[in-house]
Design an enzyme around this catalytic site. Sequence first.
Site, mmCIF file in Angstrom:
data_model
loop_
_atom_site.group_PDB
_atom_site.id
_atom_site.type_symbol
_atom_site.label_atom_id
_atom_site.label_comp_id
_atom_site.label_asym_id
_atom_site.label_seq_id
_atom_site.Cartn_x
_atom_site.Cartn_y
_atom_site.Cartn_z
ATOM 1 N N TYR A 109 0.853 -1.284 -0.053
ATOM 2 C CA TYR A 109 -0.114 0.016 0.085
ATOM 3 C C TYR A 109 0.797 1.457 0.048
ATOM 4 O O TYR A 109 1.657 1.377 0.930
ATOM 5 C CB TYR A 109 -0.847 -0.228 1.333
ATOM 6 N N SER A 346 -11.138 9.271 3.277
ATOM 7 C CA SER A 346 -9.908 10.384 3.022
ATOM 8 C C SER A 346 -10.243 11.269 3.942
ATOM 9 O O SER A 346 -9.377 12.531 3.863
ATOM 10 C CB SER A 346 -10.006 10.711 1.614
ATOM 11 N N GLU A 353 -19.361 9.440 8.230
ATOM 12 C CA GLU A 353 -20.594 9.049 7.411
ATOM 13 C C GLU A 353 -20.736 7.544 7.193
ATOM 14 O O GLU A 353 -21.795 6.964 7.181
ATOM 15 C CB GLU A 353 -20.432 9.430 6.009
#
Length: 387
Positions: A109, A346, A353
């Site tokens: 990653y 991000s 949310e």
Amino acid sequence: MSIKSEHNKVNVIIQNRVHAPIASLECMEEGMMSIDSPLMSNPFCRQASLSNLSGLRYRNLGKSGLRISNIGLGTWVTFGSQISEEVAEEILTLAYESGINIFDTADVYASERAEIILGNILKKKGWRRSSYVITTKLFWGGRPDTERGLSRKQIIEGLTESLERLQLNCVDILLINKADPMCPMEEVVRACTYCVNQGLTMYWGTSRWSSVEIMEAYTVARQFNQIPPVVEQTEYHMFQREKVELFLPELFHKIGMGTMTWSPQAFGLLTGKFDEGIQLLSRGSVRNFSALQDKFGSEESRSPHHQSKMYEISLIAEKLGCTATQLAIAWCLKNENIHCVLVSASTPEQLDEHLHSLQIAPHLNALIMSEIEKVLENKPERQPFIR
């Protein structure tokens, strides 16, 4: 209380333990732990308990004793590439304080930077090591040709390098991403067993393995008295269902395999964003993801029929008072065969949310799920056995 009644009481407790389903202990804990309990003075314990009330649950990973939150935080794409270390720290802190206890990363990653940033944050925060779970992956194809593979050398040295980047003595789960067709399965299993026995990892598992490969690893482990894998980490969303819904539940019942899933938003397809009938790929611009663009940027995904399905899903989300993203995550959480759904974010607001999906999942009753099925028309079914 008489001796006989006391004996009967003990028998009832034992029977309940034997027949209690795996990963259902949170109900007992919530009954035993009140807000006024001394243990609840610990901020993390208090936050985790309150999170449970809003939908966050802790489940045993497969039939292992390791308990993880049903939502985990992944570092793919974001950590080390899209966001700064300061924002990454804010996101990780929000996840931890919200009760999430599992963080997923990998050696490839952001070209190893994701592990480095995650390690820096964990060292800075100084959280109790037993309060979170770290999983990292070794990609057999993520290195130069001379270093590629899943040999004993690559596995042990790769994990050692990951531990240095993470600044940890051990990870909780080592995941082997994709099986190596050029390496004997016995060598892979023995190398992972060595890592567990040496205290470099607590468990090991697989990622993107077929059910046949997983069963081979399990069989080899039992044959040679080695440690079998405990979890498969795989892709799962509304448009990728067969493996998780048909084959992994069978592995759970046969060998106790746990299931972790990633990409509940189908790489951005299920974000509810439309532009002249063409779905926007929220991660399509990221380098080294041409395969994902091929998969989700195909003519099929851009077809009017496919676009119509995604539009109807967004209408169902609107009716439930949530976003398409929240509905997509909640739909994954609704699957009882999944022990943890990995999400990434991000910004802290985006993670917040995602966490609200926990409150949407209980509202996905049989009627709503049936409505979604009618839209998707892709429920996997086993092919009839023909002699």
